[in-house]
Design a protein around this motif. Structure first.
Motif, PDB file in Angstrom:
ATOM      1  N   ALA A  72       0.843  -1.189   0.000  1.00 43.92           N
ATOM      2  CA  ALA A  72       0.000   0.000   0.000  1.00 43.92           C
ATOM      3  C   ALA A  72       0.886   1.249   0.000  1.00 43.92           C
ATOM      4  O   ALA A  72       2.068   1.201   0.339  1.00 43.92           O
ATOM      5  N   HIS A  73       0.301   2.380  -0.369  1.00 50.15           N
ATOM      6  CA  HIS A  73       1.045   3.621  -0.518  1.00 50.15           C
ATOM      7  C   HIS A  73       1.814   3.956   0.762  1.00 50.15           C
ATOM      8  O   HIS A  73       1.232   4.095   1.835  1.00 50.15           O
ATOM      9  N   GLY A  74       3.142   4.040   0.657  1.00 50.35           N
ATOM     10  CA  GLY A  74       3.980   4.404   1.783  1.00 50.35           C
ATOM     11  C   GLY A  74       4.365   3.272   2.713  1.00 50.35           C
ATOM     12  O   GLY A  74       5.207   3.453   3.594  1.00 50.35           O
ATOM     13  N   ARG A  75       3.770   2.105   2.542  1.00 52.91           N
ATOM     14  CA  ARG A  75       3.949   1.027   3.526  1.00 52.91           C
ATOM     15  C   ARG A  75       5.041   0.030   3.153  1.00 52.91           C
ATOM     16  O   ARG A  75       5.223  -0.977   3.833  1.00 52.91           O
ATOM     17  N   ALA A  76       5.801   0.302   2.105  1.00 53.20           N
ATOM     18  CA  ALA A  76       6.821  -0.652   1.671  1.00 53.20           C
ATOM     19  C   ALA A  76       7.837  -0.989   2.760  1.00 53.20           C
ATOM     20  O   ALA A  76       8.192  -2.164   2.913  1.00 53.20           O
ATOM     21  N   PRO A  77       8.343  -0.009   3.547  1.00 55.34           N
ATOM     22  CA  PRO A  77       9.291  -0.393   4.597  1.00 55.34           C
ATOM     23  C   PRO A  77       8.683  -1.341   5.635  1.00 55.34           C
ATOM     24  O   PRO A  77       9.368  -2.258   6.112  1.00 55.34           O
ATOM     25  N   GLY A 105       4.720   7.632   3.778  1.00 57.85           N
ATOM     26  CA  GLY A 105       5.559   6.554   4.290  1.00 57.85           C
ATOM     27  C   GLY A 105       6.635   6.996   5.261  1.00 57.85           C
ATOM     28  O   GLY A 105       7.506   6.193   5.628  1.00 57.85           O
ATOM     29  N   ALA A 106       6.597   8.244   5.698  1.00 63.99           N
ATOM     30  CA  ALA A 106       7.681   8.749   6.550  1.00 63.99           C
ATOM     31  C   ALA A 106       7.788   7.981   7.867  1.00 63.99           C
ATOM     32  O   ALA A 106       8.899   7.682   8.326  1.00 63.99           O
ATOM     33  N   ALA A 107       6.674   7.670   8.484  1.00 64.76           N
ATOM     34  CA  ALA A 107       6.721   6.960   9.772  1.00 64.76           C
ATOM     35  C   ALA A 107       7.329   5.572   9.601  1.00 64.76           C
ATOM     36  O   ALA A 107       8.178   5.152  10.408  1.00 64.76           O
ATOM     37  N   GLU A 108       6.897   4.855   8.564  1.00 66.53           N
ATOM     38  CA  GLU A 108       7.440   3.517   8.331  1.00 66.53           C
ATOM     39  C   GLU A 108       8.941   3.572   8.095  1.00 66.53           C
ATOM     40  O   GLU A 108       9.706   2.751   8.598  1.00 66.53           O
ATOM     41  N   MET A 109       9.365   4.558   7.308  1.00 66.62           N
ATOM     42  CA  MET A 109      10.787   4.713   6.998  1.00 66.62           C
ATOM     43  C   MET A 109      11.592   4.992   8.263  1.00 66.62           C
ATOM     44  O   MET A 109      12.611   4.335   8.533  1.00 66.62           O
ATOM     45  N   VAL A 110      11.149   5.958   9.056  1.00 63.72           N
ATOM     46  CA  VAL A 110      11.908   6.365  10.248  1.00 63.72           C
ATOM     47  C   VAL A 110      11.996   5.233  11.256  1.00 63.72           C
ATOM     48  O   VAL A 110      13.068   4.972  11.820  1.00 63.72           O
ATOM     49  N   VAL A 164      16.171  13.740   3.261  1.00 62.76           N
ATOM     50  CA  VAL A 164      15.897  12.452   3.898  1.00 62.76           C
ATOM     51  C   VAL A 164      17.153  11.785   4.449  1.00 62.76           C
ATOM     52  O   VAL A 164      17.183  11.349   5.606  1.00 62.76           O
ATOM     53  N   VAL A 165      18.219  11.666   3.644  1.00 63.21           N
ATOM     54  CA  VAL A 165      19.370  10.912   4.145  1.00 63.21           C
ATOM     55  C   VAL A 165      20.072  11.645   5.289  1.00 63.21           C
ATOM     56  O   VAL A 165      20.616  11.005   6.204  1.00 63.21           O
TER      57      VAL A 165
END
Length: 250
Positions: A72-77, A105-110, A164-165
């Protein structure tokens, strides 16, 4: 290396024969080739699992000769973390754009980064939402005109573009945080080295690795393919400097 010679002599085995669906001048095709070459050279095609979310990358699983999952959108991590934990021998990577990774997806990434989950994130930054029509993205530059910022991005209304990085490099679980670009042969060669280093980290169990690739979007930038490379060099590179922002060796 012999493997490099073999790969550059023809189509990487880890890349399927499916025609790319990307716009002319878009650099997604370059990044796909680099990933496929790395999978070939490391001999992990049979262990690799690609996670593609919503966006221009939504069909990425059709282009890689490995298992793939659409998230789903943003949920890849989040999906990648689940796969990596349930299949610890797999080589798991996400392929995400800036509108996907840095917004919904910022929360999943972080949280994947701070946990040090053993995954690779390939992050395509073209400073705009691509597939959905060219809206303002978290990485769009100040003054940049988009479909939802027709007079340019303003700090008071839209905030600052997210680096981001640099942000992720402050987190303990990150093994590699690097930004590269796809605009020149020299930068493309460095991009491949960064991608390979990220996958080598995962194979070695070092934790979370992210490679950000500055890319073009001629269609939504309203430029020719040639002019889009010039725009990247004159606008994206000054705000998003290339380099390694964090790398651990353990």
């Amino acid at each position: 290396m012999a493997t490099d010679t073999k790969v550059f002599g023809g189509r990487p085995h880890a890349l399927t024969d499916a025609p790319f669906t990307y716009c002319p001048g878009c650099t997604h095709g370059i990044s796909h080739r680099l990933i496929a070459e790395v999978l070939d050279e490391l001999g992990v095609e049979g262990r690799a699992i690609a996670i593609a979310p919503v966006g221009c990358s939504v069909l990425a699983y059709e282009f890689f000769n490995c298992d793939g999952i659409q998230a789903a959108h943003g949920r890849a991590p989040a999906v990648a973390c689940a796969v990596a934990r349930t299949h610890p021998d797999a080589v798991v990577f996400t392929y995400q754009g800036d509108g996907d990774l840095a917004s919904i997806g910022a929360a999943e990434m972080v949280h994947a980064a701070t946990r040090g989950d053993n995954i690779v994130i390939i992050f395509i930054n073209n400073a705009i939402y691509g597939m959905t029509g060219g809206q303002l993205a978290p990485t769009s530059l100040l003054g940049q005109v988009t479909q939802t910022s027709p007079y340019g991005r303003e700090v008071a209304r839209d905030g600052h573009p997210i680096r981001v990085v640099e942000m992720l490099s402050t987190l303990e679980g990150v093994a590699l945080a690097q930004r590269v670009a796809l605009d020149t042969p020299a930068h493309i060669r460095e991009a491949k080295r960064a991608i390979k280093r990220a996958f080598e980290n995962q194979i070695a169990g070092k934790g979370f690795s992210i490679v950000e690739l500055l890319s073009t979007c001629p269609t939504n930038w309203g430029l020719s393919p040639a002019d889009s490379f010039t725009w990247l060099q004159e606008n994206l590179l000054p705000y998003y400097p290339l380099g390694v922002y964090k790398e651990i060796d353990k």
